[in-house]
Enzyme design. Structure first.
Site, PDB file in Angstrom:
ATOM      1  N   TYR A   1      29.979  49.852  48.677  1.00  0.00           N
ATOM      2  CA  TYR A   1      29.396  48.854  47.770  1.00  0.00           C
ATOM      3  C   TYR A   1      27.921  48.726  48.137  1.00  0.00           C
ATOM      4  O   TYR A   1      27.599  48.337  49.264  1.00  0.00           O
ATOM      5  CB  TYR A   1      30.090  47.500  47.954  1.00  0.00           C
ATOM      6  CG  TYR A   1      31.475  47.441  47.368  1.00  0.00           C
ATOM      7  CD1 TYR A   1      32.574  47.936  48.059  1.00  0.00           C
ATOM      8  CD2 TYR A   1      31.687  46.881  46.110  1.00  0.00           C
ATOM      9  CE1 TYR A   1      33.852  47.881  47.523  1.00  0.00           C
ATOM     10  CE2 TYR A   1      32.963  46.818  45.563  1.00  0.00           C
ATOM     11  CZ  TYR A   1      34.036  47.315  46.262  1.00  0.00           C
ATOM     12  OH  TYR A   1      35.289  47.253  45.713  1.00  0.00           O
TER      13      TYR A   1
ATOM     14  N   PRO B   1      34.870  43.495  38.059  1.00  0.00           N
ATOM     15  CA  PRO B   1      35.647  44.402  38.917  1.00  0.00           C
ATOM     16  C   PRO B   1      35.146  44.521  40.352  1.00  0.00           C
ATOM     17  O   PRO B   1      35.781  45.213  41.160  1.00  0.00           O
ATOM     18  CB  PRO B   1      35.565  45.750  38.187  1.00  0.00           C
ATOM     19  CG  PRO B   1      34.428  45.635  37.255  1.00  0.00           C
ATOM     20  CD  PRO B   1      34.232  44.197  36.944  1.00  0.00           C
TER      21      PRO B   1
ATOM     22  N   LYS C   1      40.195  43.034  41.689  1.00  0.00           N
ATOM     23  CA  LYS C   1      41.323  42.104  41.608  1.00  0.00           C
ATOM     24  C   LYS C   1      42.134  42.161  40.309  1.00  0.00           C
ATOM     25  O   LYS C   1      43.254  41.651  40.252  1.00  0.00           O
ATOM     26  CB  LYS C   1      40.818  40.656  41.783  1.00  0.00           C
ATOM     27  CG  LYS C   1      40.321  40.354  43.181  1.00  0.00           C
ATOM     28  CD  LYS C   1      41.477  40.266  44.161  1.00  0.00           C
ATOM     29  CE  LYS C   1      41.030  40.291  45.594  1.00  0.00           C
ATOM     30  NZ  LYS C   1      41.578  41.376  46.376  1.00  0.00           N
TER      31      LYS C   1
ATOM     32  N   HIS D   1      43.481  53.005  52.648  1.00  0.00           N
ATOM     33  CA  HIS D   1      42.157  52.775  53.235  1.00  0.00           C
ATOM     34  C   HIS D   1      42.200  51.572  54.176  1.00  0.00           C
ATOM     35  O   HIS D   1      42.848  50.571  53.877  1.00  0.00           O
ATOM     36  CB  HIS D   1      41.125  52.506  52.145  1.00  0.00           C
ATOM     37  CG  HIS D   1      40.729  53.742  51.403  1.00  0.00           C
ATOM     38  ND1 HIS D   1      39.565  53.844  50.690  1.00  0.00           N
ATOM     39  CD2 HIS D   1      41.341  54.937  51.273  1.00  0.00           C
ATOM     40  CE1 HIS D   1      39.473  55.043  50.156  1.00  0.00           C
ATOM     41  NE2 HIS D   1      40.546  55.716  50.486  1.00  0.00           N
TER      42      HIS D   1
ATOM     43  N   TYR E   1      39.741  40.712  50.208  1.00  0.00           N
ATOM     44  CA  TYR E   1      39.758  42.043  49.595  1.00  0.00           C
ATOM     45  C   TYR E   1      41.157  42.661  49.660  1.00  0.00           C
ATOM     46  O   TYR E   1      41.646  43.215  48.676  1.00  0.00           O
ATOM     47  CB  TYR E   1      38.727  42.949  50.286  1.00  0.00           C
ATOM     48  CG  TYR E   1      38.389  44.171  49.466  1.00  0.00           C
ATOM     49  CD1 TYR E   1      37.334  44.155  48.556  1.00  0.00           C
ATOM     50  CD2 TYR E   1      39.133  45.331  49.579  1.00  0.00           C
ATOM     51  CE1 TYR E   1      37.035  45.260  47.786  1.00  0.00           C
ATOM     52  CE2 TYR E   1      38.836  46.446  48.806  1.00  0.00           C
ATOM     53  CZ  TYR E   1      37.789  46.403  47.913  1.00  0.00           C
ATOM     54  OH  TYR E   1      37.508  47.507  47.140  1.00  0.00           O
TER      55      TYR E   1
END
Ligand SMILES: Cc1cc2nc3c(=O)[nH]c(=O)nc-3n(C[C@H](O)[C@H](O)[C@H](O)COP(=O)(O)OP(=O)(O)OC[C@H]3O[C@@H](n4cnc5c(N)ncnc54)[C@H](O)[C@@H]3O)c2cc1C
Length: 390
Positions: A200, A292, A296, A72, A384
């Site tokens: 998100y 979560p 990580k 991604h 990220y």
């Protein structure tokens, strides 16, 4: 039984460490409380940072990951009824790969067993002795018999509810903690993902995450109360809530399908310092937990054992102690960066109270800033996809 490194726990941390040690010619025995079938089916994390992918591939356990993992290049942030893409690869040059934790575990178990490794599944009553005298012994029961492993070092990779951390005398370790007033209800469903990158979502009814595992499997999460009873969430209610929080009215819909698995995961942040006492080295969830939201947990576990593997390799190669002496200090730098990022993402995306309009406005302002400022978006993206050790 004698080995060089006794490893407790066959999660990503313990298995990867055993594999890395094997490549360096260092022997280990892995002791795991659950069955092989259980650890290979345990659905948990699924986002691998590029550094984690590189670690697996460079060490010969990335063939299936390369074939089946989905690379991604961005994630979406959704708020105020609008969806915005953060182009992570454009901003950082790096990617993430979607590949379930249970698949990483399967690949590592297969590689270790093919190399003749000693992994004892379904052990019980694991107890560490001899640490104070620098003569570690791991005592346990296996197939009804009391056994022990004598070793040079113990690697405590036994997760947050393991026993290794508790073998350190009181007063040596310090825990830093933060609780959150919510949990995640996670669903694995046989439903083709309706979008090819994660979403998100900050919604007045609570956070939601649209995620995926494969072209046929969706992984979906809803913010719920910390004490939420799964019995109150029949599949219909879950889908209705996902439609409500994730759809923006532009015709895009959440695809439904049979729910394969569901569970409630509590959210907390914990770091225990230092990550070592005498010849006991702690790694992964055994010493730190992150909510979560930042994806990580598994990445930190792999980063810890990468360092630890190098430390043990140097010790066995030339009795070098520098890397082992620095293990906790070096690992904690990455751990705290990930702690901050996970806390920040969590704080920006969840509802903390039933009614706190001031905080809601702050969250929306922050989200709008992230998606409109290249500097802020780059900061999110580089955390990220995973920073090199800082
Ligand atoms: C329910 C749950 C859901 C999660 N979901 C996500 C997610 O969606 N996204 C995300 O990024 N992260 C998630 N995480 C976090 C991520 O999965 C962990 O960070 C990761 O598993 C850490 O790997 P580890 O090897 O350190 O620990 P673990 O994977 O926990 O492995 C520890 C191993 O030690 C074994 N063990 C424990 N006690 C003993 C004992 N006494 N003796 C022998 N063996 C023992 C356990 O059975 C286990 O196999 C989740 C974690 C949990 C618990």
């Amino acid at each position: 039984m004698r080995t060089q490194v006794g490893i407790v726990g066959a999660g990503p941390a313990g298995l990867m460490l055993s594999h890395l040690l094997h490549l360096e010619g260092v022997g280990s025995v892995v002791l795991e409380a659950r069955s092989r079938d259980h650890v290979e089916r345990r659905v948990r994390a699924g986002v691998l940072e590029q550094g984690s992918v590189d670690l697996l591939v460079e060490n010969g356990v990335g063939d299936r990951l390369n074939r089946e993992g989905a690379v991604h290049q961005g994630i979406n942030l959704q708020f105020d009824g609008e969806r915005h893409r953060v182009p992570m690869t454009e901003l950082t040059g790096r990617t993430i790969t979607i590949y379930g934790q249970q698949e990483v575990v399967k690949d590592l178990v297969a590689a270790r067993l093919a190399a003749g490794a000693d992994i004892r599944f379904e052990v019980s009553d694991v107890r560490l002795d001899g640490l104070a005298a620098d003569e570690p012994v791991i005592r346990f029961r296996h197939r009804g018999r009391a056994e022990e492993v004598r070793c040079d070092f113990v690697a405590g990779c036994d997760g947050f509810h393991g026993v290794c951390r508790d073998a350190v005398p009181a007063g040596v370790l310090r825990a830093y903690e933060r609780g959150y007033p919510f949990a995640w209800l996670g669903v694995l469903a046989r439903a083709a993902p309706a979008i090819d990158e994660l979403v998100y979502c900050n919604h007045p009814a609570g956070f939601a995450l649209y995620s995926l595992r494969s072209p046929e499997i969706s992984r979906l999460y809803l913010q719920v109360r910390p004490d939420e009873d799964l019995a109150g969430w029949p599949d219909r209610r879950i889908w209705d809530e996902l439609h409500r929080r994730l759809e923006t009215g532009d015709g895009w819909v959440v695809n439904e399908g049979p729910v394969l698995e569901k569970g409630v995961t509590p959210m907390r942040s914990v770091v225990v310092e230092p990550m070592q006492w005498r010849r006991l080295y702690l790694a992964g969830d055994a010493v730190h937990i992150v909510p979560p939201t930042g994806a990580k947990g598994m990445n930190l576990a792999l980063a810890d054992v990468r360092l630890l593997g190098q430390g043990f390799a140097a010790w066995y190669a030339h009795r070098g102690t520098d890397l082992l002496d620095d293990y906790s200090r070096t690992a904690l730098r990455r751990v705290w960066r990930a702690q901050h990022f996970s806390w920040w993402m969590t704080s920006m995306l969840h509802r903390f109270a039933e009614d706190d309009p001031y905080q809601e406005r702050l969250q929306l302002s922050q989200l709008r800033y992230v998606v409109s400022s290249r500097a802020y978006a780059t900061s999110l993206a580089e955390n990220y996809v995973g920073l090199p050790t800082v």
